[in-house]
Design a protein around this motif. Sequence first.
Motif, PDB file in Angstrom:
ATOM      1  N   THR A  36      -0.206 -12.832  14.165  1.00  0.00           N
ATOM      2  CA  THR A  36      -0.062 -11.424  14.523  1.00  0.00           C
ATOM      3  C   THR A  36       0.609 -10.637  13.401  1.00  0.00           C
ATOM      4  O   THR A  36       0.148  -9.560  13.008  1.00  0.00           O
ATOM      5  N   THR A  37       1.704 -11.178  12.878  1.00  0.00           N
ATOM      6  CA  THR A  37       2.439 -10.501  11.805  1.00  0.00           C
ATOM      7  C   THR A  37       1.582 -10.369  10.554  1.00  0.00           C
ATOM      8  O   THR A  37       1.579  -9.320   9.892  1.00  0.00           O
ATOM      9  N   SER A  38       0.859 -11.421  10.223  1.00  0.00           N
ATOM     10  CA  SER A  38       0.026 -11.399   9.015  1.00  0.00           C
ATOM     11  C   SER A  38      -1.068 -10.348   9.123  1.00  0.00           C
ATOM     12  O   SER A  38      -1.336  -9.603   8.167  1.00  0.00           O
ATOM     13  N   LEU A  39      -1.724 -10.258  10.280  1.00  0.00           N
ATOM     14  CA  LEU A  39      -2.783  -9.272  10.440  1.00  0.00           C
ATOM     15  C   LEU A  39      -2.227  -7.857  10.375  1.00  0.00           C
ATOM     16  O   LEU A  39      -2.797  -6.981   9.717  1.00  0.00           O
ATOM     17  N   ALA A  40      -1.094  -7.619  11.033  1.00  0.00           N
ATOM     18  CA  ALA A  40      -0.488  -6.288  11.003  1.00  0.00           C
ATOM     19  C   ALA A  40      -0.080  -5.904   9.587  1.00  0.00           C
ATOM     20  O   ALA A  40      -0.290  -4.764   9.149  1.00  0.00           O
ATOM     21  N   ALA A  41       0.490  -6.856   8.851  1.00  0.00           N
ATOM     22  CA  ALA A  41       0.920  -6.573   7.477  1.00  0.00           C
ATOM     23  C   ALA A  41      -0.266  -6.239   6.590  1.00  0.00           C
ATOM     24  O   ALA A  41      -0.200  -5.333   5.754  1.00  0.00           O
ATOM     25  N   THR A  42      -1.368  -6.950   6.794  1.00  0.00           N
ATOM     26  CA  THR A  42      -2.558  -6.708   5.973  1.00  0.00           C
ATOM     27  C   THR A  42      -3.191  -5.367   6.309  1.00  0.00           C
ATOM     28  O   THR A  42      -3.508  -4.578   5.409  1.00  0.00           O
ATOM     29  N   LEU A  43      -3.352  -5.087   7.592  1.00  0.00           N
ATOM     30  CA  LEU A  43      -3.929  -3.806   7.993  1.00  0.00           C
ATOM     31  C   LEU A  43      -3.026  -2.650   7.581  1.00  0.00           C
ATOM     32  O   LEU A  43      -3.504  -1.561   7.252  1.00  0.00           O
ATOM     33  N   GLY A  44      -1.721  -2.892   7.590  1.00  0.00           N
ATOM     34  CA  GLY A  44      -0.776  -1.838   7.243  1.00  0.00           C
ATOM     35  C   GLY A  44      -0.878  -1.364   5.811  1.00  0.00           C
ATOM     36  O   GLY A  44      -0.359  -0.298   5.470  1.00  0.00           O
ATOM     37  N   LYS A  45      -1.560  -2.126   4.973  1.00  0.00           N
ATOM     38  CA  LYS A  45      -1.784  -1.698   3.590  1.00  0.00           C
ATOM     39  C   LYS A  45      -2.876  -0.634   3.495  1.00  0.00           C
ATOM     40  O   LYS A  45      -3.021   0.022   2.470  1.00  0.00           O
ATOM     41  N   HIS A  46      -3.662  -0.484   4.559  1.00  0.00           N
ATOM     42  CA  HIS A  46      -4.752   0.495   4.553  1.00  0.00           C
ATOM     43  C   HIS A  46      -4.181   1.897   4.764  1.00  0.00           C
ATOM     44  O   HIS A  46      -3.314   2.100   5.620  1.00  0.00           O
ATOM     45  N   PRO A  47      -4.646   2.878   4.013  1.00  0.00           N
ATOM     46  CA  PRO A  47      -4.086   4.239   4.151  1.00  0.00           C
ATOM     47  C   PRO A  47      -4.338   4.886   5.506  1.00  0.00           C
ATOM     48  O   PRO A  47      -3.640   5.846   5.856  1.00  0.00           O
ATOM     49  N   ASP A  48      -5.291   4.365   6.266  1.00  0.00           N
ATOM     50  CA  ASP A  48      -5.586   4.934   7.581  1.00  0.00           C
ATOM     51  C   ASP A  48      -4.928   4.169   8.718  1.00  0.00           C
ATOM     52  O   ASP A  48      -5.281   4.370   9.886  1.00  0.00           O
ATOM     53  N   VAL A  49      -3.984   3.293   8.387  1.00  0.00           N
ATOM     54  CA  VAL A  49      -3.311   2.477   9.399  1.00  0.00           C
ATOM     55  C   VAL A  49      -1.803   2.617   9.248  1.00  0.00           C
ATOM     56  O   VAL A  49      -1.261   2.498   8.148  1.00  0.00           O
ATOM     57  N   PHE A  50      -1.122   2.867  10.362  1.00  0.00           N
ATOM     58  CA  PHE A  50       0.335   2.975  10.373  1.00  0.00           C
ATOM     59  C   PHE A  50       0.913   1.863  11.243  1.00  0.00           C
ATOM     60  O   PHE A  50       0.521   1.693  12.403  1.00  0.00           O
ATOM     61  N   VAL A  51       1.823   1.085  10.680  1.00  0.00           N
ATOM     62  CA  VAL A  51       2.543   0.043  11.416  1.00  0.00           C
ATOM     63  C   VAL A  51       4.022   0.392  11.364  1.00  0.00           C
ATOM     64  O   VAL A  51       4.573   0.579  10.274  1.00  0.00           O
ATOM     65  N   ILE A  52       4.669   0.488  12.506  1.00  0.00           N
ATOM     66  CA  ILE A  52       6.085   0.847  12.498  1.00  0.00           C
ATOM     67  C   ILE A  52       6.884  -0.247  11.793  1.00  0.00           C
ATOM     68  O   ILE A  52       6.492  -1.420  11.809  1.00  0.00           O
ATOM     69  N   PRO A  53       7.988   0.108  11.133  1.00  0.00           N
ATOM     70  CA  PRO A  53       8.752  -0.879  10.356  1.00  0.00           C
ATOM     71  C   PRO A  53       9.145  -2.121  11.143  1.00  0.00           C
ATOM     72  O   PRO A  53       9.133  -3.228  10.619  1.00  0.00           O
ATOM     73  N   MET A  54       9.482  -1.936  12.435  1.00  0.00           N
ATOM     74  CA  MET A  54       9.881  -3.088  13.235  1.00  0.00           C
ATOM     75  C   MET A  54       8.692  -3.980  13.562  1.00  0.00           C
ATOM     76  O   MET A  54       8.857  -5.157  13.843  1.00  0.00           O
ATOM     77  N   LYS A  55       7.508  -3.439  13.530  1.00  0.00           N
ATOM     78  CA  LYS A  55       6.236  -4.121  13.761  1.00  0.00           C
ATOM     79  C   LYS A  55       6.001  -4.509  15.218  1.00  0.00           C
ATOM     80  O   LYS A  55       4.957  -4.219  15.782  1.00  0.00           O
ATOM     81  N   GLU A  56       6.957  -5.164  15.872  1.00  0.00           N
ATOM     82  CA  GLU A  56       6.714  -5.599  17.245  1.00  0.00           C
ATOM     83  C   GLU A  56       7.789  -5.091  18.198  1.00  0.00           C
ATOM     84  O   GLU A  56       8.767  -5.773  18.459  1.00  0.00           O
ATOM     85  N   ARG A  59      -5.007   7.593  11.424  1.00  0.00           N
ATOM     86  CA  ARG A  59      -6.108   7.264  12.341  1.00  0.00           C
ATOM     87  C   ARG A  59      -5.738   6.148  13.317  1.00  0.00           C
ATOM     88  O   ARG A  59      -6.021   6.229  14.499  1.00  0.00           O
ATOM     89  N   TRP A  60      -5.095   5.082  12.812  1.00  0.00           N
ATOM     90  CA  TRP A  60      -4.721   3.967  13.683  1.00  0.00           C
ATOM     91  C   TRP A  60      -3.218   3.740  13.609  1.00  0.00           C
ATOM     92  O   TRP A  60      -2.641   3.609  12.527  1.00  0.00           O
ATOM     93  N   ARG A  61      -2.590   3.673  14.766  1.00  0.00           N
ATOM     94  CA  ARG A  61      -1.162   3.399  14.886  1.00  0.00           C
ATOM     95  C   ARG A  61      -1.019   2.066  15.621  1.00  0.00           C
ATOM     96  O   ARG A  61      -1.473   1.920  16.757  1.00  0.00           O
ATOM     97  N   VAL A  62      -0.366   1.094  14.974  1.00  0.00           N
ATOM     98  CA  VAL A  62      -0.418  -0.298  15.424  1.00  0.00           C
ATOM     99  C   VAL A  62       0.859  -0.734  16.130  1.00  0.00           C
ATOM    100  O   VAL A  62       1.968  -0.544  15.625  1.00  0.00           O
ATOM    101  N   ASP A  63       0.679  -1.344  17.290  1.00  0.00           N
ATOM    102  CA  ASP A  63       1.734  -2.097  17.966  1.00  0.00           C
ATOM    103  C   ASP A  63       1.258  -3.547  17.978  1.00  0.00           C
ATOM    104  O   ASP A  63       0.328  -3.896  18.701  1.00  0.00           O
ATOM    105  N   ALA A  64       1.873  -4.385  17.146  1.00  0.00           N
ATOM    106  CA  ALA A  64       1.498  -5.796  17.057  1.00  0.00           C
ATOM    107  C   ALA A  64       2.658  -6.636  17.563  1.00  0.00           C
ATOM    108  O   ALA A  64       3.545  -7.015  16.799  1.00  0.00           O
ATOM    109  N   SER A  65       2.681  -6.926  18.848  1.00  0.00           N
ATOM    110  CA  SER A  65       3.820  -7.603  19.468  1.00  0.00           C
ATOM    111  C   SER A  65       3.422  -9.007  19.922  1.00  0.00           C
ATOM    112  O   SER A  65       2.442  -9.184  20.646  1.00  0.00           O
ATOM    113  N   THR A  66       4.221  -9.979  19.530  1.00  0.00           N
ATOM    114  CA  THR A  66       3.854 -11.373  19.727  1.00  0.00           C
ATOM    115  C   THR A  66       4.001 -11.869  21.167  1.00  0.00           C
ATOM    116  O   THR A  66       3.612 -12.996  21.447  1.00  0.00           O
TER     117      THR A  66
END
Length: 317
Positions: free
Chosen positions: A19-39, A92-99
């Motif tokens: 989960t963390t790896s996918l969020a970190a990778t997607l978060g590099k995309h300019p159209d994806v926002f991942v909050i600093p805490m991630k989960e 465009r995309w705001r991510v909640d990646a919670s384990t």
Amino acid sequence: MTNNRLPNLIIPGVMKGSTTSLAATLGKHPDVFVIPMKEPMFFAQRPESREKLNEMLSPDASSYDSVTAHKTNDYLEKEVFQTAFAPGEDTRWRVDASTMYMPSPDAVRLAREMVPDAKFIAVLRNPYNRAYSAYRYQQSRLREPAPTFADAIREEREGKRDGWVYGWRHLSTSLYAEQIERLFEVVPEEDRLVVLMEEIVGAGGLEPIYDFLGLDAHRIDLEFENETVLPRGRLKTLGAKLLNDARIGRAIRSVLPQSAIAPLRKVIGKLRGQVYKGGEKPGKIPAEDRALIAPEIEADIDRLEKILGRDLSVWRA
């Protein structure tokens, strides 16, 4: 009307399931926002949930919140949750990646109810390797009371881990069929994607995910984060013990102002990086441990194959 201060891409994960790896990778995309805490674990702590993450226990009988590097209790209120996503409201995309969303009995449903236009991506890792990796991860954080994987599984089968956080229920959390059934019950096919971790590793593996999100491919290989590493040597083991001591963490949080917590986490993160640098990676699950959990895992794979309508023999090899 869409609420741009809520996540619209949910990655319901399981501990050590990438989960963390996918969020970190997607978060590099300019159209994806991942909050600093991630989960933030917001949907696993709602008052409506049958099992509230913030009320579950860790092995030392303290609350789960007391042993985390971040405070999940910070995100109990919807207003606080929304504030965390405010910096990405024009993304465009705001991510909640919670384990903890996959094993939670209600998190996916509650997320769908609050954000009915959200997309969901579930990553499933080989269940044998996930269970073993979770055990070894807790060992690396010096929070696993069982001296062997076999002891941990025996305790779980005997019900001694009932009420513990999913991160210490190594076997049950690796049984995906019921978790995926819950996802399919509340999220229509056009809004969900289920991928195997083994399929998205390597060049081009993320293309189905970018296609699902309607994004141009930005990074074609998975960027691994939060890998399990066991500290090597007496001095580094002592350092890991101090950095992961729940009592020390609680004491520090009780005296520091809230504004100092985030900077301190960054410092601790850097110190952890040094402590675990050059440490031992656990590798694949040993044959005897694999055989130990095979009865439950194989039956669950059979069930999951029917749900997904696909062959999962890659996990049986």
